[in-house]
Structure formats: C-alpha cells, structure tokens
Write a protein that holds these residues in place. Structure first.
Motif, mmCIF file in Angstrom:
data_model
loop_
_atom_site.group_PDB
_atom_site.id
_atom_site.type_symbol
_atom_site.label_atom_id
_atom_site.label_comp_id
_atom_site.label_asym_id
_atom_site.label_seq_id
_atom_site.Cartn_x
_atom_site.Cartn_y
_atom_site.Cartn_z
ATOM 1 N N ASN A 79 -1.357 12.065 6.593
ATOM 2 C CA ASN A 79 -1.527 10.857 5.768
ATOM 3 C C ASN A 79 -0.671 9.711 6.307
ATOM 4 O O ASN A 79 -1.112 8.561 6.363
ATOM 5 C CB ASN A 79 -1.130 11.138 4.319
ATOM 6 C CG ASN A 79 -2.241 11.850 3.566
ATOM 7 O OD1 ASN A 79 -3.390 11.845 3.983
ATOM 8 N ND2 ASN A 79 -1.898 12.473 2.465
ATOM 9 N N ALA A 80 0.565 10.044 6.702
ATOM 10 C CA ALA A 80 1.476 9.005 7.207
ATOM 11 C C ALA A 80 0.957 8.398 8.512
ATOM 12 O O ALA A 80 1.318 7.278 8.867
ATOM 13 C CB ALA A 80 2.867 9.595 7.407
ATOM 14 N N GLN A 84 -2.804 1.981 8.480
ATOM 15 C CA GLN A 84 -2.997 1.247 7.222
ATOM 16 C C GLN A 84 -3.544 -0.149 7.473
ATOM 17 O O GLN A 84 -3.104 -0.832 8.383
ATOM 18 C CB GLN A 84 -1.650 1.131 6.470
ATOM 19 C CG GLN A 84 -1.094 2.475 6.034
ATOM 20 C CD GLN A 84 -2.002 3.197 5.042
ATOM 21 O OE1 GLN A 84 -2.257 2.720 3.959
ATOM 22 N NE2 GLN A 84 -2.501 4.375 5.441
ATOM 23 N N THR A 108 -4.456 13.275 -2.620
ATOM 24 C CA THR A 108 -3.538 12.497 -1.778
ATOM 25 C C THR A 108 -4.249 11.964 -0.529
ATOM 26 O O THR A 108 -3.974 10.849 -0.081
ATOM 27 C CB THR A 108 -2.338 13.386 -1.378
ATOM 28 O OG1 THR A 108 -1.837 13.994 -2.566
ATOM 29 C CG2 THR A 108 -1.232 12.603 -0.744
ATOM 30 N N ILE A 109 -5.166 12.774 -0.003
ATOM 31 C CA ILE A 109 -5.929 12.311 1.175
ATOM 32 C C ILE A 109 -6.828 11.133 0.770
ATOM 33 O O ILE A 109 -6.942 10.137 1.490
ATOM 34 C CB ILE A 109 -6.777 13.462 1.774
ATOM 35 C CG1 ILE A 109 -5.879 14.624 2.195
ATOM 36 C CG2 ILE A 109 -7.609 12.969 2.948
ATOM 37 C CD1 ILE A 109 -6.640 15.882 2.598
ATOM 38 N N SER A 112 -4.743 8.017 0.533
ATOM 39 C CA SER A 112 -4.398 7.474 1.867
ATOM 40 C C SER A 112 -5.574 6.741 2.494
ATOM 41 O O SER A 112 -5.404 5.662 3.063
ATOM 42 C CB SER A 112 -4.011 8.596 2.824
ATOM 43 O OG SER A 112 -2.823 9.131 2.441
ATOM 44 N N ARG A 115 -6.232 3.422 0.772
ATOM 45 C CA ARG A 115 -5.237 2.416 1.204
ATOM 46 C C ARG A 115 -5.504 1.976 2.634
ATOM 47 O O ARG A 115 -5.397 0.801 2.952
ATOM 48 C CB ARG A 115 -3.820 3.001 1.100
ATOM 49 C CG ARG A 115 -3.363 3.117 -0.348
ATOM 50 C CD ARG A 115 -1.899 3.494 -0.435
ATOM 51 N NE ARG A 115 -1.460 3.546 -1.816
ATOM 52 C CZ ARG A 115 -0.640 4.455 -2.322
ATOM 53 N NH1 ARG A 115 -0.136 5.396 -1.556
ATOM 54 N NH2 ARG A 115 -0.288 4.418 -3.599
ATOM 55 N N ALA A 116 -5.881 2.950 3.479
ATOM 56 C CA ALA A 116 -6.165 2.619 4.879
ATOM 57 C C ALA A 116 -7.331 1.640 4.983
ATOM 58 O O ALA A 116 -7.463 0.926 5.965
ATOM 59 C CB ALA A 116 -6.480 3.888 5.652
ATOM 60 N N ASP A 123 -1.135 5.555 -7.365
ATOM 61 C CA ASP A 123 -1.267 7.012 -7.422
ATOM 62 C C ASP A 123 -0.474 7.546 -8.607
ATOM 63 O O ASP A 123 0.758 7.467 -8.625
ATOM 64 C CB ASP A 123 -0.772 7.623 -6.103
ATOM 65 C CG ASP A 123 -0.994 9.128 -6.043
ATOM 66 O OD1 ASP A 123 -1.423 9.717 -7.052
ATOM 67 O OD2 ASP A 123 -0.742 9.710 -4.971
#
Ligand code: B1M
Length: 213
Positions: A79-80, A84, A108-109, A112, A115-116, A123
């Motif tokens: 994810n990190a 982004q 969570t994926i 991400s 947001r990307a 969240d």
C-alpha cells in the motif's frame, strides 16, 4: 523470474512466514514490480489458500493468525508503494469494516487505491457501527459511504446502514458502496446499496461512476 516471485509470495503467506513475506515484498518493490500486481498474483492468492485451508479444517486459529500477520505486513508495504495522486479530484468517501468484523486487509487496499486515484478518503478502520458511518460521513461532508464485510454473519450490518440512512432521511444525500468476499451484486440490490465492488480496482471504477450520477 516473475512467476517465481508470485509463487514465493504465496508460499510465504501460506507458511505464515512474516520475515519471508516482508523480504519478498521488499525485493519485489526493489526490482520495480507493480505493487498491485504482486498483491493480485502473489499475496492475495496466498491468503485465499489460507482461507481454504482454515475453512476445510486443515489449518487452525494460530496458523490463520500467523498468516494474517504476514499478509498485513506485506499489504502495508505494498500500500505504501502505490503511487499517490497529488491532485485530489472532487469526491469524498468514508469507508470502514462493519461492526463485529475485524477483517480489514481488503478494505485497506481499497482505501489505498482510491487515494492513489485522487479521492479524499476517511478510513474509519474496523468494527464500525451504522451510526458511526453516518456520523463520520456528516462530519467529513462525504459523498459516498463504503462498507466492507468478510463475515456472512456481519453482512446484515450493511443492510442496517441502509435502514439507518433512510430513517435519518439521508439516503438521498449519500451514495453507498458495499464490498467484501461474501458480498455480491445481488446482495447490494437486495439491501438497496447504490453499488457493489468485486475488488479494489472495481471499487475505483464504481466510485467514479457514482460520483458522475
Ligand atoms: Co477470518 N474468516 N476469521 N481472519 N479470514 C474468513 C473471512 C473466512 C472466510 C475463512 C474461512 O473459514 N474459510 C471465515 C468467514 C466464514 C463466514 O463468514 N462464512 C473467517 C472466520 C470464520 C474468522 C473468525 C470467526 C475465526 C475465529 O476466530 N474462529 C475470526 C473472526 C474475527 C472477527 O472479525 N470478529 C477471523 C479472524 C481472522 C484474522 C483476524 C486472523 C484475519 C484477519 C486479519 C485482518 O484483516 N487484519 C483473518 C483472515 C486473514 C481471513 C481470510 C483467510 C483472508 C481475508 C483477507 O484478508 N483476504 C478469510 C478467507 C478469505 O476471505 N478467503 C477469512 C484478502 C483480501 C485482499 O480480500 O478482504 O476479500 P478481501 O478484499 C477484497 C475484495 O473483497 C474487495 O476488494 C478487496 C481487494 O481486492 N473489497 C471491497 C473488500 N472490501 C471492499 C469494500 C469496497 C469495495 C471492495 O467498497 C466499500
């Protein structure tokens, strides 16, 4: 080389080997792999195999927890690494895993990837009550409320959310999107959710469509 790393990722998750999963995730990223590709072809099939083993009684809670820990670590690294989007596009989403459900890797994926793609996402984490979804959507001035559930027993919370929105006179104000392994388009239709997403990529597509309506 590429299929080998997918196989190694699957094996690390099935073995519940956190160090190995971490090493594979880091190596994949260093070698320039697309984090989503490594998730989709390696880590996710790995955790699905774990689910099958657990479901058929061939793996028990301690093994499930070890594999989940390895998966959480790999997911955090992936994810990190998802690039982004710098410019936010108009569209605010609150998203969480429903009350009674602790599964949050998939959610969570989804967060991400949204947001990307430039969406503003709040969240809410896991174990989120219908009341809290609504309260946070109001505070965040959200356009969309997204809920995730992995347990068949907690799917009903997505229905309760729809009912609470109607009761509060807010059903027209917010679009809703539902997801999670046991969730289907049929379920979404039945409870009156505005959209269903099969996976994170589909989530981005459906959110984009909802905002265009
Ligand atoms: Co649990 N678990 N678990 N578990 N677990 C399942 C869900 C289960 C199917 C395993 C099995 O029996 N085969 C089963 C549920 C059975 C059922 O409901 N019929 C189960 C069970 C029984 C349990 C416990 C009850 C076990 C126990 O204690 N006896 C317990 C429940 C705790 C609770 O929640 N109250 C439990 C606990 C756990 C761990 C904590 C150990 C761990 C979760 C860790 C965590 O999430 N932080 C865990 C795990 C890892 C799993 C499996 C193996 C894997 C889930 C996962 O992460 N998948 C799971 C088996 C399985 O699903 N194959 C299982 C990978 C993830 C990327 O996929 O979450 O589906 P997924 O998300 C996808 C899509 O669904 C979609 O996009 C994502 C990315 O592609 N999506 C959305 C998801 N949410 C979305 C929202 C959207 C859009 C798309 O918009 C809002």
């Amino acid at each position: 080389m590429t299929p080998k790393i997918f196989e190694a990722a699957i094996n690390a998750i099935v073995a519940g080997d956190l160090d190995k999963a971490t090493e594979i995730a880091r190596r994949g990223l260093e070698e320039g792999m697309d984090p989503l590709e490594l998730m989709t072809n390696g880590f996710i099939p790995g955790i699905n195999q774990v689910g099958d083993l657990f479901g058929s009684g061939k793996l028990f809670i301690p093994g499930l927890v070890k594999s989940a820990d390895a998966m959480e670590k790999a997911t955090a690294l992936m994810n990190a690494a998802i690039p982004q989007e710098q410019e936010t596009i108009s569209g605010k989403i609150v998203i969480g895993t429903v009350e009674g459900d602790m599964h949050d890797i998939g959610k969570t994926i989804v967060v991400s990837l949204l947001r990307a793609n430039g969406f503003e996402v709040q969240d809410l984490g896991r174990d989120v009550t219908p009341h809290r979804f609504i309260e946070e959507a109001e505070k965040f001035n959200a356009d969309i409320i997204g809920s995730s559930t992995l347990l068949t027993t907690t799917m009903v919370v997505q229905k309760e959310l729809e009912q609470e929105l109607k009761k509060a006179g807010l059903k027209q104000k917010y679009k809703t999107i539902v997801g999670g392994a046991p969730v289907t388009q049929r379920w979404a239709n039945r409870i009156g959710a505005d959209a269903f997403a099969q996976d994170a990529g589909d989530g981005v597509k459906k959110v984009t469509q909802l905002l265009a309506k």
